[in-house]
Scaffold this motif. Structure first.
Motif, PDB file in Angstrom:
ATOM      1  N   TRP A   8      -4.121  -2.537  13.379  1.00 30.86           N
ATOM      2  CA  TRP A   8      -3.665  -2.852  12.011  1.00 30.86           C
ATOM      3  C   TRP A   8      -4.772  -2.512  11.023  1.00 30.86           C
ATOM      4  O   TRP A   8      -4.547  -1.851  10.005  1.00 30.86           O
ATOM      5  CB  TRP A   8      -3.290  -4.316  11.931  1.00 30.86           C
ATOM      6  N   TRP A   9      -5.986  -2.956  11.306  1.00 31.32           N
ATOM      7  CA  TRP A   9      -7.111  -2.685  10.421  1.00 31.32           C
ATOM      8  C   TRP A   9      -7.425  -1.190  10.369  1.00 31.32           C
ATOM      9  O   TRP A   9      -7.728  -0.651   9.295  1.00 31.32           O
ATOM     10  CB  TRP A   9      -8.348  -3.455  10.890  1.00 31.32           C
ATOM     11  N   ALA A  10      -7.324  -0.519  11.493  1.00 33.07           N
ATOM     12  CA  ALA A  10      -7.624   0.913  11.529  1.00 33.07           C
ATOM     13  C   ALA A  10      -6.630   1.706  10.685  1.00 33.07           C
ATOM     14  O   ALA A  10      -6.926   2.828  10.260  1.00 33.07           O
ATOM     15  CB  ALA A  10      -7.609   1.416  12.969  1.00 33.07           C
ATOM     16  N   GLY A  11      -5.467   1.114  10.422  1.00 33.90           N
ATOM     17  CA  GLY A  11      -4.457   1.792   9.619  1.00 33.90           C
ATOM     18  C   GLY A  11      -4.913   2.126   8.217  1.00 33.90           C
ATOM     19  O   GLY A  11      -4.397   3.054   7.586  1.00 33.90           O
ATOM     20  N   PHE A  12      -5.890   1.405   7.694  1.00 29.84           N
ATOM     21  CA  PHE A  12      -6.374   1.682   6.347  1.00 29.84           C
ATOM     22  C   PHE A  12      -7.010   3.065   6.255  1.00 29.84           C
ATOM     23  O   PHE A  12      -6.923   3.732   5.222  1.00 29.84           O
ATOM     24  CB  PHE A  12      -7.404   0.629   5.920  1.00 29.84           C
ATOM     25  N   LEU A  13      -7.671   3.489   7.320  1.00 28.20           N
ATOM     26  CA  LEU A  13      -8.399   4.754   7.263  1.00 28.20           C
ATOM     27  C   LEU A  13      -7.465   5.940   7.074  1.00 28.20           C
ATOM     28  O   LEU A  13      -7.875   6.983   6.547  1.00 28.20           O
ATOM     29  CB  LEU A  13      -9.236   4.949   8.529  1.00 28.20           C
ATOM     30  N   ALA A  14      -6.206   5.793   7.491  1.00 29.37           N
ATOM     31  CA  ALA A  14      -5.254   6.890   7.349  1.00 29.37           C
ATOM     32  C   ALA A  14      -4.666   6.974   5.944  1.00 29.37           C
ATOM     33  O   ALA A  14      -3.955   7.933   5.626  1.00 29.37           O
ATOM     34  CB  ALA A  14      -4.114   6.716   8.363  1.00 29.37           C
ATOM     35  N   ALA A 120      -9.322 -13.208   6.725  1.00 33.99           N
ATOM     36  CA  ALA A 120      -8.688 -11.910   6.472  1.00 33.99           C
ATOM     37  C   ALA A 120      -8.861 -11.455   5.030  1.00 33.99           C
ATOM     38  O   ALA A 120      -8.984 -10.258   4.766  1.00 33.99           O
ATOM     39  CB  ALA A 120      -7.204 -11.980   6.816  1.00 33.99           C
ATOM     40  N   ALA A 121      -8.869 -12.385   4.069  1.00 30.58           N
ATOM     41  CA  ALA A 121      -8.861 -12.003   2.650  1.00 30.58           C
ATOM     42  C   ALA A 121     -10.073 -11.162   2.271  1.00 30.58           C
ATOM     43  O   ALA A 121      -9.948 -10.127   1.600  1.00 30.58           O
ATOM     44  CB  ALA A 121      -8.786 -13.252   1.773  1.00 30.58           C
ATOM     45  N   LYS A 122     -11.260 -11.577   2.684  1.00 25.03           N
ATOM     46  CA  LYS A 122     -12.474 -10.824   2.345  1.00 25.03           C
ATOM     47  C   LYS A 122     -12.456  -9.437   2.990  1.00 25.03           C
ATOM     48  O   LYS A 122     -12.877  -8.450   2.379  1.00 25.03           O
ATOM     49  CB  LYS A 122     -13.711 -11.594   2.782  1.00 25.03           C
ATOM     50  N   LEU A 123     -11.973  -9.375   4.214  1.00 30.45           N
ATOM     51  CA  LEU A 123     -11.919  -8.093   4.899  1.00 30.45           C
ATOM     52  C   LEU A 123     -10.900  -7.166   4.261  1.00 30.45           C
ATOM     53  O   LEU A 123     -11.132  -5.959   4.116  1.00 30.45           O
ATOM     54  CB  LEU A 123     -11.573  -8.304   6.377  1.00 30.45           C
ATOM     55  N   GLN A 124      -9.758  -7.711   3.862  1.00 25.78           N
ATOM     56  CA  GLN A 124      -8.737  -6.891   3.220  1.00 25.78           C
ATOM     57  C   GLN A 124      -9.261  -6.303   1.909  1.00 25.78           C
ATOM     58  O   GLN A 124      -9.038  -5.124   1.616  1.00 25.78           O
ATOM     59  CB  GLN A 124      -7.476  -7.721   2.981  1.00 25.78           C
ATOM     60  N   ARG A 125      -9.958  -7.108   1.120  1.00 25.07           N
ATOM     61  CA  ARG A 125     -10.522  -6.595  -0.129  1.00 25.07           C
ATOM     62  C   ARG A 125     -11.555  -5.496   0.169  1.00 25.07           C
ATOM     63  O   ARG A 125     -11.619  -4.485  -0.537  1.00 25.07           O
ATOM     64  CB  ARG A 125     -11.163  -7.723  -0.933  1.00 25.07           C
ATOM     65  N   PHE A 136      -5.041   3.115  -8.918  1.00 25.42           N
ATOM     66  CA  PHE A 136      -4.575   2.329  -7.768  1.00 25.42           C
ATOM     67  C   PHE A 136      -4.644   0.847  -8.120  1.00 25.42           C
ATOM     68  O   PHE A 136      -5.650   0.380  -8.663  1.00 25.42           O
ATOM     69  CB  PHE A 136      -5.467   2.650  -6.570  1.00 25.42           C
ATOM     70  N   ASP A 137      -3.575   0.115  -7.842  1.00 31.56           N
ATOM     71  CA  ASP A 137      -3.496  -1.305  -8.185  1.00 31.56           C
ATOM     72  C   ASP A 137      -4.016  -2.137  -7.009  1.00 31.56           C
ATOM     73  O   ASP A 137      -3.263  -2.486  -6.093  1.00 31.56           O
ATOM     74  CB  ASP A 137      -2.052  -1.688  -8.517  1.00 31.56           C
ATOM     75  N   ILE A 138      -5.314  -2.466  -7.039  1.00 34.03           N
ATOM     76  CA  ILE A 138      -5.928  -3.218  -5.941  1.00 34.03           C
ATOM     77  C   ILE A 138      -5.384  -4.644  -5.855  1.00 34.03           C
ATOM     78  O   ILE A 138      -5.034  -5.106  -4.760  1.00 34.03           O
ATOM     79  CB  ILE A 138      -7.461  -3.212  -6.081  1.00 34.03           C
ATOM     80  N   PRO A 139      -5.293  -5.398  -6.963  1.00 33.92           N
ATOM     81  CA  PRO A 139      -4.779  -6.781  -6.862  1.00 33.92           C
ATOM     82  C   PRO A 139      -3.380  -6.848  -6.250  1.00 33.92           C
ATOM     83  O   PRO A 139      -3.103  -7.711  -5.411  1.00 33.92           O
ATOM     84  CB  PRO A 139      -4.782  -7.262  -8.315  1.00 33.92           C
ATOM     85  N   LEU A 140      -2.494  -5.936  -6.658  1.00 37.47           N
ATOM     86  CA  LEU A 140      -1.143  -5.944  -6.093  1.00 37.47           C
ATOM     87  C   LEU A 140      -1.187  -5.615  -4.604  1.00 37.47           C
ATOM     88  O   LEU A 140      -0.500  -6.255  -3.796  1.00 37.47           O
ATOM     89  CB  LEU A 140      -0.258  -4.940  -6.816  1.00 37.47           C
ATOM     90  N   THR A 141      -1.993  -4.628  -4.233  1.00 39.60           N
ATOM     91  CA  THR A 141      -2.096  -4.249  -2.820  1.00 39.60           C
ATOM     92  C   THR A 141      -2.541  -5.435  -1.971  1.00 39.60           C
ATOM     93  O   THR A 141      -2.005  -5.676  -0.878  1.00 39.60           O
ATOM     94  CB  THR A 141      -3.078  -3.079  -2.654  1.00 39.60           C
ATOM     95  N   LEU A 142      -3.501  -6.199  -2.478  1.00 41.90           N
ATOM     96  CA  LEU A 142      -3.971  -7.377  -1.755  1.00 41.90           C
ATOM     97  C   LEU A 142      -2.870  -8.423  -1.639  1.00 41.90           C
ATOM     98  O   LEU A 142      -2.719  -9.069  -0.588  1.00 41.90           O
ATOM     99  CB  LEU A 142      -5.201  -7.960  -2.447  1.00 41.90           C
ATOM    100  N   ARG A 143      -2.087  -8.607  -2.697  1.00 36.85           N
ATOM    101  CA  ARG A 143      -0.963  -9.556  -2.641  1.00 36.85           C
ATOM    102  C   ARG A 143       0.046  -9.134  -1.582  1.00 36.85           C
ATOM    103  O   ARG A 143       0.570  -9.975  -0.843  1.00 36.85           O
ATOM    104  CB  ARG A 143      -0.272  -9.640  -4.000  1.00 36.85           C
ATOM    105  N   THR A 150       2.268  -4.079   5.937  1.00 37.14           N
ATOM    106  CA  THR A 150       1.277  -3.291   6.661  1.00 37.14           C
ATOM    107  C   THR A 150       0.379  -2.565   5.657  1.00 37.14           C
ATOM    108  O   THR A 150       0.737  -2.408   4.486  1.00 37.14           O
ATOM    109  CB  THR A 150       1.950  -2.245   7.555  1.00 37.14           C
ATOM    110  N   PRO A 151      -0.784  -2.077   6.104  1.00 36.26           N
ATOM    111  CA  PRO A 151      -1.626  -1.290   5.195  1.00 36.26           C
ATOM    112  C   PRO A 151      -0.881  -0.115   4.570  1.00 36.26           C
ATOM    113  O   PRO A 151      -1.016   0.145   3.373  1.00 36.26           O
ATOM    114  CB  PRO A 151      -2.770  -0.828   6.103  1.00 36.26           C
TER     115      PRO A 151
END
Length: 255
Positions: A8-14, A120-125, A136-143, A150-151
């Motif tokens: 799941w976390w590795a999905g961000f890199l793609a 998870a919250a700190k890692l997601q940010r 890119f809307d970072i706050p919305l993505t975090l919500r 999924t990422p």
């Protein structure tokens, strides 16, 4: 709360061809170093992280590559020695081992191991910021991530909405609601864009908001009014849920 898998976390890199690995590694260090109690171990982890970050900032530099490899090997050897010699000791290598995984480029594994330690919250940010996407809307993505998306899903919506940050507030609220519900796509964005360009008055905007939110009674009334005003095609589209007819309906029906 359910923990996320390494995949799941590795999905961000793609999700970005500009993913900032140096920022990510530095972030792992900043989040985990304060939890390493042994001063000497903390210092070695810091030195290794700094060395790898310098290499990632200039990955074509062979000298920095070699320094990074040596620092990683040295930290790995240190952790192995501590594990061998500290049976029953209070020395913990858990946080240092997580940073080591990040230094090796195993970002998904590092995040999965770090999640129960720092949340998870700190890692997601950290991961979302490392995407380095423009408009890119970072706050919305975090919500969206915190809501269970999924990422790939969250980043797609954050990217879509980020391109239209100039939209009026009432329309951004609607598109955000659709993103949270998982119903936002390019076709919807294109249709809503017509409403953004329509320069609606406050009364018309309020009517458009209700139409976009699926007010059945109002949709029927607006469709009848459109048909009566000589716009039968628009009336049909509105009844069928075509969002491109909303701006026209809001203008004509409230006139």
């Amino acid at each position: 709360m359910e923990r996320h898998l390494a995949s799941w976390w590795a999905g961000f890199l793609a999700e970005s061809d500009r993913f900032d690995r140096a920022y990510l590694v530095e972030g792992f260090g900043e989040l985990l170093l304060p939890q390493i109690k042994a001063p000497l171990l903390r210092r070695e982890v810091q030195n290794a992280a700094d060395t790898v970050v310098r290499y990632l900032e200039r990955p074509a530099n062979e000298e920095r590559r070699e320094y990074a490899r040596e620092a990683i090997d040295r930290l790995a050897d240190t952790l192995a020695r501590i594990e061998d010699r500290s049976t029953g000791s209070a020395i913990s290598t858990e946080e240092a081992a997580v940073v080591l995984s990040a230094l090796r480029g195993d970002y998904g594994e590092a995040a999965a191991a770090a999640e129960p330690l720092i949340g998870a919250a700190k890692l997601q940010r950290l991961f979302v910021t490392a995407l380095r996407r423009e408009r890119f809307d970072i706050p919305l993505t975090l919500r969206l991530l915190q809501g269970g998306q999924t990422p790939a899903e969250a980043v797609r919506s954050g990217n879509l909405i980020g391109r239209y940050s100039w939209w009026p507030a009432w329309l951004l609220r609607i598109v955000t609601e659709r993103a949270l519900a998982g119903t936002l796509d390019e076709e919807t964005i294109a249709a809503l864009d017509k409403c953004a360009y329509a320069e609606l008055s406050p009364i018309q905007a309020n009517l458009a908001r209700k139409l976009l939110n699926g007010d059945d009674r109002l949709i029927r009334t607006a469709a009848e009014r459109l048909a009566g005003l000589g716009e039968p095609d628009a009336a049909t589209r509105l009844r069928d849920g075509d969002l491109t007819a909303v701006a026209l309906a809001a203008r004509l029906v409230s006139a």
